[in-house]
Scaffold this motif. Structure first.
Motif, PDB file in Angstrom:
ATOM      1  N   THR A  97      39.069  30.541  42.688  1.00 37.39           N
ATOM      2  CA  THR A  97      38.894  31.870  43.262  1.00 37.39           C
ATOM      3  C   THR A  97      38.407  32.838  42.187  1.00 37.39           C
ATOM      4  OG1 THR A  97      41.158  32.550  42.727  1.00 37.39           O
ATOM      5  CG2 THR A  97      40.828  31.440  44.841  1.00 37.39           C
ATOM      6  N   ARG A  98      37.982  34.010  42.619  1.00 39.22           N
ATOM      7  CA  ARG A  98      37.582  35.038  41.655  1.00 39.22           C
ATOM      8  C   ARG A  98      38.764  35.446  40.784  1.00 39.22           C
ATOM      9  NH1 ARG A  98      33.870  39.163  45.329  1.00 39.22           N
ATOM     10  NH2 ARG A  98      32.227  37.651  45.854  1.00 39.22           N
ATOM     11  N   ARG A  99      39.959  35.391  41.361  1.00 34.79           N
ATOM     12  CA  ARG A  99      41.154  35.743  40.604  1.00 34.79           C
ATOM     13  C   ARG A  99      41.306  34.859  39.369  1.00 34.79           C
ATOM     14  NH1 ARG A  99      44.620  34.973  44.405  1.00 34.79           N
ATOM     15  NH2 ARG A  99      45.241  32.867  43.794  1.00 34.79           N
ATOM     16  N   ARG A 100      40.945  33.591  39.511  1.00 34.99           N
ATOM     17  CA  ARG A 100      41.098  32.678  38.378  1.00 34.99           C
ATOM     18  C   ARG A 100      40.184  33.077  37.224  1.00 34.99           C
ATOM     19  NH1 ARG A 100      39.916  26.167  37.829  1.00 34.99           N
ATOM     20  NH2 ARG A 100      41.154  25.893  35.921  1.00 34.99           N
ATOM     21  N   GLY A 101      38.999  33.567  37.534  1.00 39.15           N
ATOM     22  CA  GLY A 101      38.105  34.011  36.475  1.00 39.15           C
ATOM     23  C   GLY A 101      38.730  35.118  35.651  1.00 39.15           C
ATOM     24  N   GLY A 102      39.418  36.038  36.327  1.00 39.72           N
ATOM     25  CA  GLY A 102      40.108  37.105  35.617  1.00 39.72           C
ATOM     26  C   GLY A 102      41.232  36.580  34.750  1.00 39.72           C
ATOM     27  N   VAL A 103      41.946  35.579  35.251  1.00 37.84           N
ATOM     28  CA  VAL A 103      43.044  34.983  34.486  1.00 37.84           C
ATOM     29  C   VAL A 103      42.511  34.322  33.217  1.00 37.84           C
ATOM     30  CG1 VAL A 103      44.786  33.156  34.498  1.00 37.84           C
ATOM     31  CG2 VAL A 103      44.534  34.653  36.486  1.00 37.84           C
ATOM     32  N   LEU A 104      41.420  33.586  33.336  1.00 37.85           N
ATOM     33  CA  LEU A 104      40.827  32.925  32.173  1.00 37.85           C
ATOM     34  C   LEU A 104      40.356  33.950  31.144  1.00 37.85           C
ATOM     35  CD1 LEU A 104      38.789  30.137  33.996  1.00 37.85           C
ATOM     36  CD2 LEU A 104      40.937  29.864  32.757  1.00 37.85           C
ATOM     37  N   ALA A 105      39.809  35.058  31.628  1.00 40.36           N
ATOM     38  CA  ALA A 105      39.373  36.123  30.719  1.00 40.36           C
ATOM     39  C   ALA A 105      40.566  36.731  29.986  1.00 40.36           C
ATOM     40  CB  ALA A 105      38.626  37.203  31.497  1.00 40.36           C
ATOM     41  N   GLU A 106      41.697  36.862  30.665  1.00 42.38           N
ATOM     42  CA  GLU A 106      42.899  37.396  30.028  1.00 42.38           C
ATOM     43  C   GLU A 106      43.403  36.472  28.927  1.00 42.38           C
ATOM     44  OE1 GLU A 106      45.741  38.001  33.087  1.00 42.38           O
ATOM     45  OE2 GLU A 106      44.579  39.570  34.101  1.00 42.38           O
ATOM     46  N   LYS A 108      41.559  34.360  27.157  1.00 42.51           N
ATOM     47  CA  LYS A 108      40.631  34.476  26.025  1.00 42.51           C
ATOM     48  C   LYS A 108      40.908  35.751  25.240  1.00 42.51           C
ATOM     49  CE  LYS A 108      36.529  32.995  25.841  1.00 42.51           C
ATOM     50  NZ  LYS A 108      35.078  32.754  25.952  1.00 42.51           N
ATOM     51  N   GLN A 109      41.235  36.827  25.942  1.00 38.25           N
ATOM     52  CA  GLN A 109      41.546  38.078  25.246  1.00 38.25           C
ATOM     53  C   GLN A 109      42.819  37.932  24.417  1.00 38.25           C
ATOM     54  OE1 GLN A 109      39.569  40.925  25.209  1.00 38.25           O
ATOM     55  NE2 GLN A 109      40.967  41.354  23.506  1.00 38.25           N
ATOM     56  N   LEU A 110      43.776  37.187  24.930  1.00 44.24           N
ATOM     57  CA  LEU A 110      45.006  36.933  24.168  1.00 44.24           C
ATOM     58  C   LEU A 110      44.681  36.206  22.872  1.00 44.24           C
ATOM     59  CD1 LEU A 110      48.147  37.153  24.321  1.00 44.24           C
ATOM     60  CD2 LEU A 110      48.131  34.844  25.270  1.00 44.24           C
ATOM     61  N   TYR A 111      43.766  35.247  22.942  1.00 41.59           N
ATOM     62  CA  TYR A 111      43.346  34.546  21.726  1.00 41.59           C
ATOM     63  C   TYR A 111      42.687  35.524  20.750  1.00 41.59           C
ATOM     64  CZ  TYR A 111      44.030  30.150  24.348  1.00 41.59           C
ATOM     65  OH  TYR A 111      44.555  29.104  25.062  1.00 41.59           O
ATOM     66  N   GLY A 122      34.021  23.629  24.501  1.00 44.22           N
ATOM     67  CA  GLY A 122      33.547  23.362  25.850  1.00 44.22           C
ATOM     68  C   GLY A 122      34.629  23.374  26.906  1.00 44.22           C
ATOM     69  N   GLU A 123      35.888  23.551  26.513  1.00 42.98           N
ATOM     70  CA  GLU A 123      36.994  23.566  27.462  1.00 42.98           C
ATOM     71  C   GLU A 123      37.276  24.984  27.945  1.00 42.98           C
ATOM     72  OE1 GLU A 123      38.660  21.657  29.162  1.00 42.98           O
ATOM     73  OE2 GLU A 123      38.554  19.651  28.271  1.00 42.98           O
ATOM     74  N   LEU A 124      37.983  25.080  29.054  1.00 48.01           N
ATOM     75  CA  LEU A 124      38.468  26.364  29.521  1.00 48.01           C
ATOM     76  C   LEU A 124      39.670  26.779  28.670  1.00 48.01           C
ATOM     77  CD1 LEU A 124      38.298  25.759  33.385  1.00 48.01           C
ATOM     78  CD2 LEU A 124      36.686  27.038  31.967  1.00 48.01           C
ATOM     79  N   PRO A 125      39.917  28.067  28.537  1.00 48.07           N
ATOM     80  CA  PRO A 125      40.981  28.522  27.638  1.00 48.07           C
ATOM     81  C   PRO A 125      42.392  28.186  28.112  1.00 48.07           C
ATOM     82  CG  PRO A 125      40.032  30.373  28.837  1.00 48.07           C
ATOM     83  CD  PRO A 125      39.154  29.193  29.101  1.00 48.07           C
ATOM     84  N   ASP A 126      42.544  27.792  29.381  1.00 46.76           N
ATOM     85  CA  ASP A 126      43.873  27.455  29.883  1.00 46.76           C
ATOM     86  C   ASP A 126      44.194  25.973  29.766  1.00 46.76           C
ATOM     87  OD1 ASP A 126      42.037  26.599  31.788  1.00 46.76           O
ATOM     88  OD2 ASP A 126      43.345  27.064  33.485  1.00 46.76           O
ATOM     89  N   GLY A 221      39.346  38.171  13.911  1.00 45.78           N
ATOM     90  CA  GLY A 221      38.401  37.246  14.512  1.00 45.78           C
ATOM     91  C   GLY A 221      38.396  37.363  16.011  1.00 45.78           C
ATOM     92  N   ALA A 222      37.402  36.775  16.638  1.00 44.06           N
ATOM     93  CA  ALA A 222      37.287  36.793  18.089  1.00 44.06           C
ATOM     94  C   ALA A 222      37.246  35.377  18.606  1.00 44.06           C
ATOM     95  CB  ALA A 222      36.028  37.552  18.521  1.00 44.06           C
ATOM     96  N   ALA A 223      37.784  35.171  19.779  1.00 39.60           N
ATOM     97  CA  ALA A 223      37.725  33.850  20.384  1.00 39.60           C
ATOM     98  C   ALA A 223      36.320  33.578  20.869  1.00 39.60           C
ATOM     99  CB  ALA A 223      38.719  33.776  21.552  1.00 39.60           C
ATOM    100  N   ARG A 224      35.895  32.347  20.652  1.00 39.56           N
ATOM    101  CA  ARG A 224      34.557  31.977  21.131  1.00 39.56           C
ATOM    102  C   ARG A 224      34.680  31.125  22.375  1.00 39.56           C
ATOM    103  NH1 ARG A 224      31.878  29.165  16.169  1.00 39.56           N
ATOM    104  NH2 ARG A 224      33.978  28.457  15.872  1.00 39.56           N
TER     105      ARG A 224
END
Length: 224
Positions: A97-106, A108-111, A122-126, A221-224
């Motif tokens: 769902t679109r909600r999952r995209g927001g969760v993945l972005a959160e 990555k921001q935590l990283y 190449g993996e998803l952050p979760d 640093g920033a997460a890639r």
């Protein structure tokens, strides 16, 4: 004869060993099995990892290249193609769902906020091995992430136990480090961690290529 005394393995050791044993197997992992076993030896966590270490060592006499191919094929079948053991934590809570995209972005921001450069390879952050590796480097934020997805981790554990896979003990060792006892059924998971049903999805396809996960400490640093 009395049994040897066991001690509690440090949290970071358990999380690191779990991250390695749950990741897509490469020859580097097979070369480090003795190191993993030695780190857990004499601890109460050692027996939980024994089945997966035996699985990764394979049957005696199997050629190394053949063993690696067999282990990789097993991993793809059980963890990438099977919905019952999917290692992507938001798979269990937010679905396609679109909600999952927001969760993945959160995540990555935590990283990014941690000050670590996170190469997701190449993996998803979760992806659970990445989350566990992150918890080794940043205990506070890593634990926060595991708490947030406790229901997902428990559902993976229950699926592995039900299918009698050698990785079940690894998930149990991780859950034993989180607050409170583990639920014994999916219903108990839902009752304890919320009444929203896990979303049923199509299986997650394996990435085209896989590379080792690497976390590098850096300032700002920033997460890639």
């Amino acid at each position: 004869m009395s049994r040897p005394r066991t001690t509690e393995a440090p949290e970071a050791v358990v999380f690191q060993a779990a991250a390695l044993c749950l990741a897509y197997p490469e020859q580097e992992l097979l070369d480090r099995l003795d190191v993993i076993e030695a780190a857990l030896a004499g601890t109460d966590t050692g027996p939980a990892f024994a089945p997966v270490l035996a699985h990764l060592r394979g049957a005696r006499g199997v050629a190394p290249r053949r063993l690696l191919r067999e282990l990789q094929s097993f991993h793809v079948q059980e963890f990438d193609l099977s919905r019952r053991h999917a290692l992507h934590l938001s798979y269990w809570t937010d679905g396609d769902t679109r909600r999952r995209g927001g969760v993945l972005a959160e995540i990555k921001q935590l990283y990014r906020d941690s000050g670590l450069v996170v190469d997701l390879a190449g993996e998803l952050p979760d992806y659970l091995p990445i989350v566990l590796e992150f918890a080794v480097r940043d205990a506070e934020r890593g634990r926060e992430l595991l708490h947030r997805f406790r229901a997902s981790v428990e559902l993976i554990r229950l699926g592995l136990i039900a299918d009698d896979l050698p990785h079940a003990g690894v998930l149990q060792a991780v859950c034993d480090l989180l607050p409170g006892p583990s639920p014994q059924t999916r219903v108990e998971v839902q009752e304890r961690f919320g009444n929203r049903q896990p979303v049923e999805l199509v299986g997650i396809e394996p990435p085209a290529t896989r590379q080792p996960i690497e976390l590098i400490e850096t300032r700002g640093g920033a997460a890639r």
